[in-house]
Design a protein around this motif. Structure first.
Motif, PDB file in Angstrom:
ATOM      1  N   VAL A 207      -7.249 -28.628 -51.088  1.00 24.20           N
ATOM      2  CA  VAL A 207      -8.037 -28.116 -52.211  1.00 24.20           C
ATOM      3  C   VAL A 207      -7.178 -27.154 -53.032  1.00 24.20           C
ATOM      4  CG1 VAL A 207     -10.081 -26.825 -52.905  1.00 24.20           C
ATOM      5  CG2 VAL A 207     -10.180 -28.328 -50.900  1.00 24.20           C
ATOM      6  N   ALA A 208      -7.228 -27.314 -54.330  1.00 22.79           N
ATOM      7  CA  ALA A 208      -6.544 -26.378 -55.239  1.00 22.79           C
ATOM      8  C   ALA A 208      -7.594 -25.729 -56.132  1.00 22.79           C
ATOM      9  CB  ALA A 208      -5.516 -27.123 -56.089  1.00 22.79           C
ATOM     10  N   LEU A 209      -7.649 -24.386 -56.111  1.00 24.75           N
ATOM     11  CA  LEU A 209      -8.610 -23.627 -56.903  1.00 24.75           C
ATOM     12  C   LEU A 209      -7.890 -22.909 -58.040  1.00 24.75           C
ATOM     13  CD1 LEU A 209     -10.710 -22.020 -54.033  1.00 24.75           C
ATOM     14  CD2 LEU A 209     -11.443 -23.870 -55.514  1.00 24.75           C
ATOM     15  N   TRP A 210      -8.543 -22.812 -59.192  1.00 26.84           N
ATOM     16  CA  TRP A 210      -7.996 -21.973 -60.253  1.00 26.84           C
ATOM     17  C   TRP A 210      -9.117 -21.520 -61.176  1.00 26.84           C
ATOM     18  CZ3 TRP A 210      -8.417 -27.083 -61.167  1.00 26.84           C
ATOM     19  CH2 TRP A 210      -8.757 -27.495 -62.480  1.00 26.84           C
ATOM     20  N   ASP A 211      -8.900 -20.409 -61.838  1.00 22.29           N
ATOM     21  CA  ASP A 211      -9.875 -19.823 -62.771  1.00 22.29           C
ATOM     22  C   ASP A 211      -9.327 -19.896 -64.182  1.00 22.29           C
ATOM     23  OD1 ASP A 211     -10.744 -17.144 -60.483  1.00 22.29           O
ATOM     24  OD2 ASP A 211     -11.561 -19.177 -60.672  1.00 22.29           O
ATOM     25  N   TYR A 212     -10.217 -20.141 -65.124  1.00 25.20           N
ATOM     26  CA  TYR A 212      -9.854 -20.026 -66.529  1.00 25.20           C
ATOM     27  C   TYR A 212     -10.970 -19.273 -67.229  1.00 25.20           C
ATOM     28  CZ  TYR A 212      -8.219 -20.885 -71.197  1.00 25.20           C
ATOM     29  OH  TYR A 212      -7.757 -20.704 -72.456  1.00 25.20           O
ATOM     30  N   GLY A 213     -10.637 -18.112 -67.776  1.00 23.10           N
ATOM     31  CA  GLY A 213     -11.660 -17.250 -68.335  1.00 23.10           C
ATOM     32  C   GLY A 213     -12.567 -16.767 -67.219  1.00 23.10           C
ATOM     33  N   THR A 214     -13.848 -17.010 -67.363  1.00 22.35           N
ATOM     34  CA  THR A 214     -14.800 -16.621 -66.315  1.00 22.35           C
ATOM     35  C   THR A 214     -15.221 -17.828 -65.484  1.00 22.35           C
ATOM     36  OG1 THR A 214     -16.685 -16.970 -67.780  1.00 22.35           O
ATOM     37  CG2 THR A 214     -15.696 -14.779 -67.783  1.00 22.35           C
ATOM     38  N   GLN A 215     -14.521 -18.963 -65.653  1.00 22.63           N
ATOM     39  CA  GLN A 215     -14.912 -20.200 -64.980  1.00 22.63           C
ATOM     40  C   GLN A 215     -14.002 -20.476 -63.774  1.00 22.63           C
ATOM     41  OE1 GLN A 215     -17.397 -20.697 -66.937  1.00 22.63           O
ATOM     42  NE2 GLN A 215     -16.471 -19.463 -68.546  1.00 22.63           N
ATOM     43  N   SER A 216     -14.550 -21.169 -62.794  1.00 23.54           N
ATOM     44  CA  SER A 216     -13.783 -21.576 -61.611  1.00 23.54           C
ATOM     45  C   SER A 216     -13.846 -23.084 -61.472  1.00 23.54           C
ATOM     46  CB  SER A 216     -14.357 -20.918 -60.346  1.00 23.54           C
ATOM     47  OG  SER A 216     -14.224 -19.515 -60.402  1.00 23.54           O
ATOM     48  N   PHE A 217     -12.687 -23.705 -61.195  1.00 19.51           N
ATOM     49  CA  PHE A 217     -12.590 -25.139 -61.013  1.00 19.51           C
ATOM     50  C   PHE A 217     -11.839 -25.410 -59.703  1.00 19.51           C
ATOM     51  CE2 PHE A 217     -13.970 -26.349 -65.236  1.00 19.51           C
ATOM     52  CZ  PHE A 217     -13.681 -25.218 -65.979  1.00 19.51           C
ATOM     53  N   SER A 218     -12.011 -26.613 -59.155  1.00 21.06           N
ATOM     54  CA  SER A 218     -11.231 -27.012 -57.973  1.00 21.06           C
ATOM     55  C   SER A 218     -10.968 -28.500 -58.032  1.00 21.06           C
ATOM     56  CB  SER A 218     -11.976 -26.647 -56.682  1.00 21.06           C
ATOM     57  OG  SER A 218     -13.090 -27.499 -56.480  1.00 21.06           O
ATOM     58  N   VAL A 219      -9.785 -28.889 -57.483  1.00 22.68           N
ATOM     59  CA  VAL A 219      -9.416 -30.294 -57.337  1.00 22.68           C
ATOM     60  C   VAL A 219      -9.236 -30.551 -55.840  1.00 22.68           C
ATOM     61  CG1 VAL A 219      -7.677 -32.042 -57.804  1.00 22.68           C
ATOM     62  CG2 VAL A 219      -8.353 -30.455 -59.593  1.00 22.68           C
ATOM     63  N   ARG A 220      -9.895 -31.603 -55.352  1.00 17.68           N
ATOM     64  CA  ARG A 220      -9.835 -31.943 -53.930  1.00 17.68           C
ATOM     65  C   ARG A 220      -9.207 -33.326 -53.762  1.00 17.68           C
ATOM     66  NH1 ARG A 220     -16.232 -30.548 -52.870  1.00 17.68           N
ATOM     67  NH2 ARG A 220     -16.198 -28.415 -53.712  1.00 17.68           N
ATOM     68  N   CYS A 221      -8.389 -33.439 -52.720  1.00 26.10           N
ATOM     69  CA  CYS A 221      -7.714 -34.721 -52.432  1.00 26.10           C
ATOM     70  C   CYS A 221      -8.181 -35.248 -51.076  1.00 26.10           C
ATOM     71  CB  CYS A 221      -6.203 -34.542 -52.431  1.00 26.10           C
ATOM     72  SG  CYS A 221      -5.555 -33.981 -54.019  1.00 26.10           S
ATOM     73  N   PHE A 222      -8.445 -36.588 -50.996  1.00 27.23           N
ATOM     74  CA  PHE A 222      -8.909 -37.236 -49.775  1.00 27.23           C
ATOM     75  C   PHE A 222      -8.052 -38.463 -49.498  1.00 27.23           C
ATOM     76  CE2 PHE A 222     -12.521 -35.153 -51.702  1.00 27.23           C
ATOM     77  CZ  PHE A 222     -13.126 -34.495 -50.643  1.00 27.23           C
ATOM     78  N   PRO A 223      -7.669 -38.675 -48.228  1.00 29.26           N
ATOM     79  CA  PRO A 223      -6.975 -39.935 -47.883  1.00 29.26           C
ATOM     80  C   PRO A 223      -7.944 -41.099 -47.982  1.00 29.26           C
ATOM     81  CG  PRO A 223      -7.455 -38.697 -45.904  1.00 29.26           C
ATOM     82  CD  PRO A 223      -7.828 -37.805 -47.057  1.00 29.26           C
ATOM     83  N   LYS A 224      -7.399 -42.303 -48.234  1.00 28.79           N
ATOM     84  CA  LYS A 224      -8.237 -43.492 -48.329  1.00 28.79           C
ATOM     85  C   LYS A 224      -8.921 -43.744 -46.989  1.00 28.79           C
ATOM     86  CE  LYS A 224      -7.322 -45.013 -52.555  1.00 28.79           C
ATOM     87  NZ  LYS A 224      -8.332 -45.248 -53.577  1.00 28.79           N
ATOM     88  N   GLN A 225     -10.208 -43.985 -47.010  1.00 28.71           N
ATOM     89  CA  GLN A 225     -10.974 -44.105 -45.777  1.00 28.71           C
ATOM     90  C   GLN A 225     -10.835 -45.463 -45.122  1.00 28.71           C
ATOM     91  OE1 GLN A 225     -14.824 -43.111 -47.410  1.00 28.71           O
ATOM     92  NE2 GLN A 225     -14.773 -41.120 -46.387  1.00 28.71           N
TER      93      GLN A 225
END
Length: 913
Positions: A207-225
């Protein structure tokens, strides 16, 4: 905003751009005056209302890139927007707000960035309080964040090793979980922005988290099931995956930052436009001031010589002239008055366009005002042999609150226009009242929204559709119930028996006992003519200043085309509306709606009170009115009823004779409209009546326009006792009826103006102050005719010296002071005279006062400057009253009567010792 609208395609993920102004509660009134609009609110019932005064600040939308549907609606009135707006204000950072409804699998969000002024951002302030105080407004957008993330991450959907998910992390302190379809009890709340593999519900260790202004976003990576080997490879390649995540996040952050840079550029462009607008505003204000000064100067320069022209013609008419000479003088005076009227129109148009036109709110009688306007056109109507009638519905209140002067101006312009283009036939003024208690006036604020939408407060995050102010006002004006308008055009729906019966039966939906109307309602006045008419494609040009329907119209009928433009602007200024319908060769109908207020002083009294011109001796009189034209019959009956006369209506000779047999001697007169019956029928009727023993002396009155002497003699020989000339007037009709009843008309209680009242100013010493020799002679001659001892001086300085150096036995009684004079104007001269009066009073000299109560010399201003502020400046300088040039004999006489009666406009109470 024009630039933003034209370049919106350069910002593919921004669907809307607007500017929201921050308005403190104490500044609300000034804001609404500036924009001439209220701060609005859309209720859950989808109605637009004025935002209640229940908040400390407001956030109305003042510019939009799309159609201006939701201008001045308060965005901050809605919790979902208020949270983001307040965060942008207090932090100076980029903020987002939820937007619903949304398309399937798509999220659009409102974005806000605070604006603190040119060149200022969040780094200029050391505290939240400073940022809050400095905030001027907000740049707002609607961003399609789902599409933004999709475009960035779509290239990785075919990756055989992993799936990628991007989410927006909702701030738990915002209290807006319900708008994101989240539960308030949840440990966290996220909005899925990219999830093609439907794996957002799974837990990821990458998981990668980052903030821009007052907002929070995240990108999550999953292996192929579905591939174990690929999963193992993904685990083995964990460092590589983490690197990819960092790369992905870096790409996303770069793109978002790039988007923000574009927004900042837009803000810079807006700041530049703001500066340009400020410069343009200053230039426009300077131009407006220059135009006002120019008009004031031109008005003064024209009125000054016109004062001499009209004044001298007035004096000349008082001398012994031949008939031809008198005709020439009257033509010269009429031409001068026409020029003054044109100047007044131009000044009115200028004041309206500059926003300087002020309206009165005083009680006035609508019937009296209409009757007064009619008197202005008596001579023209007689010359053109037209029938001009007034029809006021019984439910129209006797007294309302409004601006009578502007009402007369609007009605006078419309009647004058009708007279100009009507060669033969009739003109009918019809006045009605709208009942807001009936019809659908309460529904005028309804707006069209998507009823299937889960959130009916807004659409696409920021409000996008409502009715314009003009549409709302138009619906409000037409929302109530009204009596049908009657027409003078035969064969139309408004000139039928059904329309007349409906007119007679219609009443306010109020108590039948006191006929009390609501406190606010709308007056509807129409002016119908049988003139040349207007082609439909030219109707829109009518209300444009200095234009007429076509060039041939102006050549044949004259005029500047300014009257209707002033009418439209005045009606709009009074929150009303004006419309026109016309048929070429048939005639036109101009109709205007004016909201008014019922006069509180008359609450509880009948709203259908009679016209005050009636003589009490006519009250209860019983007459029969014969006319086969039902609308014309209703007009005449309305005049009679206002005199408190009971009227029986019949349409032919047989019905009249039958009514005489039934009513007997209770009938006191027969009124016959000569247009309603043939001369032979009238002769048969009168001879039959005279042969009936009970009615030999019954007065028969004929109503008609001017008749040839031979026809009038035939009618009198046939038995018509009296002739009533049209157009009808309450006073003239009452006089003829009194004469028919062998009663002497009561003399008018109002004192008539006498041009040669030589004793009004007997032994009064008056000083005329004017730098123009002709004007001095005009004023001096007019005043001498009233028996005054008049002297004159050439300017303000000479006036001050004349007051100071007068001998005790030559003490002045009045000064008539011009305003615009070289070296010392009338205002300064008046101030110096007032100071001298204080200095020479042994009681006042020891006090800190601006005028002396014991020795105050009355001073009257006479000026050609009629712009706003002149009257106020005259009173502030110490003058007692005010006259405009050119001098009018009636106005001068009225002022002199006030002077003699010590009842001038600004005269304080004096103390003598």
């Amino acid at each position: 905003m024009t630039y933003a609208r034209r370049t919106l395609f350069l910002r593919p993920y921004v669907t809307r751009l607007l500017y929201v102004e921050r308005v403190i509660a104490s500044e609300r009134a000034a804001f609404e005056r500036k924009w001439n609009s209220s701060i609005l609110y859309v209720t859950p019932q989808n109605t637009v209302i004025r935002r209640p005064d229940n908040d400390t600040e407001y956030s109305p939308i003042v510019f939009e890139t799309e159609d201006e549907h939701y201008l001045f609606v308060d965005s901050g009135a809605y919790p979902r927007y208020r949270s983001a707006i307040d965060a942008a204000r207090d932090t100076g950072l980029f903020t987002l707000s939820p937007v619903t409804p949304r398309a399937k699998n798509s999220w659009q969000m409102g974005a806000y960035l605070a604006y603190y002024g040119r060149g200022r951002d969040l780094t200029n302030f050391s505290s939240v309080a400073e940022r809050r105080q400095a905030c001027k407004g907000y740049v707002g957008t609607v961003m399609n964040v789902t599409e933004l993330f999709h475009r960035v991450l779509f290239q990785f959907t075919d990756d055989v090793d992993m799936d990628v998910v991007a989410v927006f992390v909702v701030n738990p302190m915002s209290g807006l979980y319900s708008y994101y379809n989240c539960s308030a009890s949840a440990s966290d709340c996220t909005v899925v922005l990219f999830d093609p593999a439907r794996r957002a519900h799974e837990v990821s260790k990458a998981v990668a988290l980052w903030d821009y202004g007052t907002q929070s976003f995240s990108v999550r990576c999953f292996p192929k099931q579905n591939l174990t080997l690929l999963a193992l490879r993904a685990i083995i390649a964990w460092p590589l995956l983490m690197s990819l995540v960092v790369i992905f996040c870096f790409i996303i952050v770069c793109l978002v930052l790039k988007r923000m840079q574009a927004i900042e550029k837009d803000v810079a462009v807006m700041e530049k436009m703001d500066e340009d607008l400020k410069v343009a505003k200053v230039a426009a204000e300077a131009a407006d001031k220059a135009k006002s000064n120019f008009l004031a100067t031109v008005s003064h320069e024209i009125r000054t010589p016109m004062n001499g022209v009209i004044g001298m013609t007035n004096l000349l008419m008082g001398t012994d002239l031949t008939d031809q000479q008198l005709e020439y003088v009257k033509i010269a005076q009429a031409s001068g008055n026409a020029l003054i009227a044109l100047i007044n129109d131009v000044l009115d148009l200028s004041k309206i366009e500059a926003g300087r036109m002020e309206l009165e709110a005083v009680p006035f009688n609508i019937r009296k005002e209409v009757d007064c306007v009619f008197h202005l056109f008596d001579e023209t109507v007689q010359q053109k042999k037209l029938e001009m009638s007034m029809l006021v519905h019984n439910t129209v209140p006797t007294c309302v609150i409004g601006d009578p002067g502007r009402f007369r101006q609007i009605l006078g312009n419309l009647i004058g226009n009708a007279l100009k283009f009507t060669k033969e036939g009739s003109i009918l003024v019809c006045v009605r009242v709208m009942d807001p208690n009936q019809g659908s006036s309460s529904d005028f604020t309804a707006i069209n929204v998507d009823q299937n939408s889960p959130d009916t407060h807004s659409s696409q995050g920021l409000i996008t559709e409502t009715l314009s102010e003009v549409e709302l006002e138009g619906l409000r004006l037409r929302g109530g119930s009204t009596a049908p308008r009657l027409s003078i055009q035969p064969g139309t729906e408004f000139n039928s028996r059904e329309a007349v019966e409906s007119w007679r039966k219609w009443n306010l939906k109020t108590s039948a006992l006191n006929c009390k109307p609501p406190s606010h309602f709308t007056i509807i006045a129409s002016v119908e003519d049988t003139g040349i008419g207007i082609p439909q494609h030219l109707e829109k040009r009518l209300f444009q200043p200095f234009s007429q329907a076509n060039s041939s119209t102006s050549r044949e009928h004259g005029g500047t085309g300014i009257g209707l433009s002033i009418c439209e602007k005045l009606v709009k200024l009074m929150n009303g509306e004006i419309t026109v319908t016309s048929n070429v060769g048939v005639g036109s109908v101009f109709e205007f709606f004016l909201p008014v207020k019922f006069h509180d002083a008359l609450e509880g009294k009948p709203c259908c009170s009679k016209f005050p011109a009636g003589d009490k001796r006519l009250s209860g009189m019983h007459v029969v009115l014969v006319d086969n034209n039902l609308v014309r019959q209703e007009v005449t009956a309305n005049y009679l009823q206002c005199l408190d006369i009971y009227v029986d209506l019949v349409e032919d000779m047989e019905s009249t004779l039958e009514l005489l047999r039934i009513k007997g001697t209770s009938l006191q007169a027969i009124l016959v409209d000569l247009e309603g019956l043939s001369l032979a029928s009238i002769a048969d009727l009168t001879s039959t009546v005279r042969n009936m023993p009970s009615f030999k002396a019954l007065p028969v009155l004929g109503l008609s326009l001017a008749l040839p002497p031979l026809i009038e003699k035939e009618l009198r020989d046939a038995g018509v006792s009296y002739m009533v000339k049209k157009p009808l007037r309450h006073s003239s009709l009452a006089c003829v009826l009194l004469e028919a009843m062998n009663l002497t008309p009561t003399p008018a209680t109002k004192r008539a103006v006498k041009v040669d009242d030589s004793k009004l100013l007997s032994d009064k010493r008056i000083l005329v102050v004017d730098d123009n020799m002709v004007n001095r002679r005009v004023a001096t001659s007019m005043l001498k005719k009233y028996g005054a001892i008049v002297s004159s001086v050439n300017g303000g300085a000479e006036a001050v010296d004349a007051v100071k150096n007068r001998k005790e036995d030559e003490k002045l009684d009045l000064i008539v002071m011009d305003i615009q004079m070289p070296e010392m104007d009338g205002w300064e001269a008046t101030r110096r005279i007032r100071n001298w009066e204080v200095e020479n009073c042994f009681i006042c000299r020891t006090k800190n006062i601006s005028w002396c109560r014991h020795h105050r010399l009355p001073i009257v201003a006479v000026t050609a400057d009629v712009l706003k502020g002149t009257h106020t400046e005259c009173i502030n300088s110490g003058m007692d009253d005010y006259l405009t040039k050119p001098l009018d004999q009636k106005q001068l006489h009225s002022l002199l009567e006030r002077f003699v009666g010590k009842d001038m406009f600004n005269s304080p109470e004096y103390e003598q010792f």
